[in-house]
Design a protein around this motif. Sequence first.
Motif, PDB file in Angstrom:
ATOM      1  N   GLU A 131       0.832  -1.206   0.000  1.00 43.27           N
ATOM      2  CA  GLU A 131       0.000   0.000   0.000  1.00 43.27           C
ATOM      3  C   GLU A 131       0.868   1.258   0.000  1.00 43.27           C
ATOM      4  N   GLY A 132       0.299   2.329  -0.479  1.00 39.25           N
ATOM      5  CA  GLY A 132       0.979   3.619  -0.377  1.00 39.25           C
ATOM      6  C   GLY A 132       1.630   4.070  -1.656  1.00 39.25           C
ATOM      7  N   GLY A 133       2.274   3.162  -2.354  1.00 37.56           N
ATOM      8  CA  GLY A 133       2.967   3.564  -3.571  1.00 37.56           C
ATOM      9  C   GLY A 133       4.160   4.439  -3.254  1.00 37.56           C
ATOM     10  N   GLY A 179       6.384   9.545  -6.745  1.00 35.10           N
ATOM     11  CA  GLY A 179       5.607   9.189  -7.927  1.00 35.10           C
ATOM     12  C   GLY A 179       4.148   9.622  -7.820  1.00 35.10           C
ATOM     13  N   SER A 180       3.575   9.483  -6.618  1.00 40.26           N
ATOM     14  CA  SER A 180       2.176   9.893  -6.429  1.00 40.26           C
ATOM     15  C   SER A 180       2.019  11.398  -6.612  1.00 40.26           C
ATOM     16  N   GLN A 197       9.630   3.062 -10.743  1.00 44.45           N
ATOM     17  CA  GLN A 197       8.353   3.782 -10.690  1.00 44.45           C
ATOM     18  C   GLN A 197       7.206   2.935 -11.237  1.00 44.45           C
ATOM     19  N   LEU A 204       4.068   1.081  -9.101  1.00 46.89           N
ATOM     20  CA  LEU A 204       2.655   1.332  -9.393  1.00 46.89           C
ATOM     21  C   LEU A 204       1.912   0.013  -9.647  1.00 46.89           C
ATOM     22  N   GLN A 230       1.515  -1.828  -6.407  1.00 47.23           N
ATOM     23  CA  GLN A 230       0.493  -1.207  -5.553  1.00 47.23           C
ATOM     24  C   GLN A 230      -0.904  -1.639  -6.013  1.00 47.23           C
ATOM     25  N   VAL A 231      -1.117  -1.652  -7.315  1.00 44.33           N
ATOM     26  CA  VAL A 231      -2.430  -2.017  -7.845  1.00 44.33           C
ATOM     27  C   VAL A 231      -2.692  -3.516  -7.683  1.00 44.33           C
ATOM     28  N   SER A 287      -2.728   5.602  -9.712  1.00 47.45           N
ATOM     29  CA  SER A 287      -1.996   6.317  -8.666  1.00 47.45           C
ATOM     30  C   SER A 287      -2.958   6.989  -7.693  1.00 47.45           C
ATOM     31  N   ALA A 306      -5.628   3.570  -6.044  1.00 47.84           N
ATOM     32  CA  ALA A 306      -5.236   2.219  -5.603  1.00 47.84           C
ATOM     33  C   ALA A 306      -5.435   2.000  -4.108  1.00 47.84           C
ATOM     34  N   ASP A 307      -5.227   3.042  -3.303  1.00 46.30           N
ATOM     35  CA  ASP A 307      -5.338   2.832  -1.860  1.00 46.30           C
ATOM     36  C   ASP A 307      -6.644   3.329  -1.259  1.00 46.30           C
ATOM     37  N   ARG A 345      -9.395  -0.335  -7.346  1.00 46.75           N
ATOM     38  CA  ARG A 345      -8.099  -1.021  -7.400  1.00 46.75           C
ATOM     39  C   ARG A 345      -8.222  -2.343  -8.158  1.00 46.75           C
ATOM     40  N   GLY A 382       6.399   3.643 -15.918  1.00 43.36           N
ATOM     41  CA  GLY A 382       7.416   4.492 -15.295  1.00 43.36           C
ATOM     42  C   GLY A 382       7.994   5.490 -16.285  1.00 43.36           C
ATOM     43  N   LEU A 427       5.575   8.363 -16.827  1.00 39.26           N
ATOM     44  CA  LEU A 427       5.550   9.297 -15.695  1.00 39.26           C
ATOM     45  C   LEU A 427       6.779  10.210 -15.725  1.00 39.26           C
TER      46      LEU A 427
END
Lengths: 207, 207
Positions: free
Chosen positions: A110-112, A116-117, A175, A179, A182-183, B120, B123-124, B130, B176, B179
């Motif tokens: 979680e969080g990423g 990047g966010s 990066q 991502l 995280q997903v 981004s 996701a959380d 998600r 990545g 981004l």
Amino acid sequence: MKAAEPKRQRLTQAGRRTRERIIETAAELMFHRGVAGTSIPDIQAAAEVSASQIYHYFGDKQGLVLAVIDHQTDAKLAQQRPLLDSLDSIEALREWCDRAADRQDAAGCEGGCEIGSLASELADSDESARTGLAGAFDRWEEPIRSGLARMQARGELKESADTAALATALLAAIQGGMLLSQVRRSTTAYRQAVSTVIDHIESHLVR
Amino acid sequence: MKAAEPKRQRLTQAGRRTRERIIETAAELMFHRGVAGTSIPDIQAAAEVSASQIYHYFGDKQGLVLAVIDHQTDAKLAQQRPLLDSLDSIEALREWCDRAADRQDAAGCEGGCEIGSLASELADSDESARTGLAGAFDRWEEPIRSGLARMQARGELKESADTAALATALLAAIQGGMLLSQVRRSTTAYRQAVSTVIDHIESHLVR
């Protein structure tokens, strides 16, 4: 270069502490709720400061965002030291990326990425944040690039290897991998993405 | 699998058109302002529909977000066809990624990835989004993986190559790289990131 370099020297010690508390609180809130979802009153309440203190130290929300970008970048790089400063072997690169994957696993993916966010949210809506974030990614990429350059200078990496491009590719893998992880709530994607780039760097070793 | 598969079949043609207009409008607004920055009244005004129509078709904002994820994924994959379905040579992989880079150049590197941005942001904070986004990335990764698998089945790619891992690495490089390119306002990072992974895939060719 850092995004926000204000008159920090001229602050008293108490002023510096207040300023830091505001930044840390804002960084935490923005990480969880996004920048758009974090208001100045939210930060006031959580940091127990007045709006005028926030405006005194940062001018406006945009100024505070720049300070948050610097803060998150400092924290991100500090978390990765001293390994980050010795990325001049394949083993060091692998260990550095493994530790990052382990941290993601520990957080349940979680969080990423804090940087990047911010980049995804702000790159098109806040030009000063965008340049601040470009600086943040440069600061992160630099130790990768310089580690690879040292390997090349010592004759371990072929002359034909484009160390700057490989450093960028590794940062992009980090990066994009974060991502996807995280997903997907699994570090498999992160581990595969960075391993692929490090395997490719390894293929440039002088045998 | 798509995130939102409601009672679409039972809608009249006019109903389908209204539903599509709401989704397209919401997708556009959310792409530019983020999901948090897009309210139901914003969508109502821009799509010229009533709130009750939005709630009728989507239940709530979360339901609409799922439909937006499907819409953006459909659009992203359609934009990349037919190349996306013939990624079974190094040349095809390079051409596919070059075209994506050219599209980013044409947009001045603004906007980023429609799916990556949603990932981004959500996701959380939104578990159904998600899982919808995990499905979106799976749909995107599948044609890469199956192209590489066909190369391997034909004996062009070594048996030792992990085609699923390489496909994930390429998708991570795309995410990545996009981004970094968005933040740096230059496709150099994207081009270097995807080239590095494709070079690595090329190193697995049977010579």
